[in-house]
Scaffold this active site. Structure first.
Site, PDB file in Angstrom:
ATOM      1  N   GLY A  14       0.818  -1.203   0.000  1.00 54.37           N
ATOM      2  CA  GLY A  14       0.000   0.000   0.000  1.00 54.37           C
ATOM      3  C   GLY A  14       0.855   1.258   0.000  1.00 54.37           C
ATOM      4  O   GLY A  14       1.985   1.254   0.491  1.00 54.37           O
ATOM      5  N   ASP A 139       1.256   1.532   9.710  1.00 52.51           N
ATOM      6  CA  ASP A 139       0.964   0.725  10.899  1.00 52.51           C
ATOM      7  C   ASP A 139       2.107   0.715  11.904  1.00 52.51           C
ATOM      8  O   ASP A 139       1.908   0.327  13.057  1.00 52.51           O
ATOM      9  CB  ASP A 139       0.651  -0.718  10.496  1.00 52.51           C
ATOM     10  CG  ASP A 139      -0.646  -0.839   9.718  1.00 52.51           C
ATOM     11  OD1 ASP A 139      -1.503   0.045   9.868  1.00 52.51           O
ATOM     12  OD2 ASP A 139      -0.797  -1.804   8.953  1.00 52.51           O
TER      13      ASP A 139
END
Length: 362
Positions: A14, A139
């Site tokens: 991503g 993250d």
């Protein structure tokens, strides 16, 4: 000494704010300091499989520092798992990567990506390729690395969302739930929740109990606070789900409508009668202009990776450790997740200021 070297760059997985800053620093350092030729691989590992590339120059990296996304494009290709993949000539994915790496006369391949991308980078190293990783993920869950670029910007975006939900929650006496990314680790939910003053924070590392949530909501009502804001990571689990395997969890959630935030809202309403509303941030978290911190961090990673390449330090990932960027063997990073320890200082701080983690009393 390094004038003849060819450095390939690809961005995998991503997108994340700071990718272009890292590409810029990597290419500039490689070209200007070490005299390398830089090859941009398009669309991540897929581009290396299909031999899609372009030779990069100063014109390609000029003005890209503040841009979100990646000028090279990305994909979520997993060449070691996609066994059915075949190119036009019938070659498999890994075989094609090795052939194209050789045909492009690459001396090194720089992989900008998260956990899955670095795991693939390690496997390619075992296949004989010279690979250097650069950690990228909002993250912040890459092992042996204190901070990944993209995380800081995502925290800023999520924090602003929490701030905005506070006003609506207070105006309508509602429970507002904001769901952020973090499938296996709760760093983003933890930091954004604390920064935004969330009353309850739910992360994958601490399974939630609906009883703890309703008790906290009732305690706030007794204090005259008729609203609450909850930040939850997309990978959160209930206490009953805490030990389930991935397969068992998927099976148990077959009838679940929507994501975890919507399930939590229904559980809260059923248990307490409170009116709960959900906002799922989704891809907003990783789009747009990177923060100043992420630009600086990505620039440091890119420059360090180019230096590693010049010094023939292959099979490593550039990692931030105690304020310094160091080479860490990819073998230590592959297939590992950096989770939030239950005794992490930010967890303890949140408990101290009265934040509920929907578990039991601390």
């Amino acid at each position: 000494m390094t004038a003849q070297k060819r450095l390939g760059i690809l961005t995998s997985g991503g997108d994340a704010p700071g990718l272009n800053a890292a590409i810029r620093a990597l290419a500039r350092t490689a070209m200007n300091r070490y005299g390398m030729e830089v090859i941009g691989i398009e669309q991540g590992y897929r581009g290396l499989i299909e031999n899609r590339y372009r030779i990069m120059g100063e014109q390609d990296i000029s003005g890209i520092l503040p841009r979100g996304g990646t000028i090279l494009g990305a994909s979520r290709e997993k060449p070691f798992k996609d066994s059915e993949w075949r190119t036009a000539d019938g070659s498999g994915a890994v075989e094609s990567i090795k052939k194209n790496y050789k045909d492009l006369r690459l001396d090194c391949l720089a992989v900008l990506g998260g956990n899955g991308s670095q795991t693939t980078a390690n496997l390619l190293t075992q296949e004989g390729l010279h690979v250097i990783g650069i950690p990228k993920t909002i993250d912040n869950d890459i092992a042996h690395n204190d901070m990944s670029f993209g995380f800081h910007t995502a925290v800023d975006i999520a924090t602003e969302a929490v701030d905005r939900l506070h006003t609506t929650a207070a105006s309508h006496n509602r429970v507002m739930i904001i769901e952020v990314m973090g499938h296996k680790a709760g760093w983003l939910a933890l930091y954004a929740g604390i920064a935004g003053g969330s009353d309850i924070i739910i992360i994958p590392e601490i399974p939630y109990r609906i009883e703890a949530i309703t008790a906290h909501l009732q305690a706030r009502k007794k204090q005259g606070k008729n609203f609450s804001v909850i930040t939850i990571a997309e990978g959160a689990r209930s206490y009953a789900e805490r030990d389930m395997s991935k397969k068992a969890l998927r099976e148990s959630r077959k009838g679940m409508t929507g994501s975890i935030g919507y399930r939590l809202a229904a559980e809260i309403t059923a248990a307490s009668g409170a009116e709960a509303r959900v906002t799922v941030l989704g891809y907003v978290q990783r789009g747009g202009t990177p923060s100043g911190y992420d630009r600086i961090l990505a620039t440091g990673f890119g420059a360090a990776a180019a230096t590693f390449a010049a010094k023939n330090r292959y099979g490593v990932m550039a990692a931030l450790q105690e304020g310094m960027i160091k080479p860490v063997p990819l073998t230590k990073v592959a297939d590992k997740i950096k989770k939030v320890p239950k005794d992490h200082p930010m967890i303890l701080t949140a408990y101290d200021i009265g934040t509920c983690f929907a578990d039991t009393a601390y």
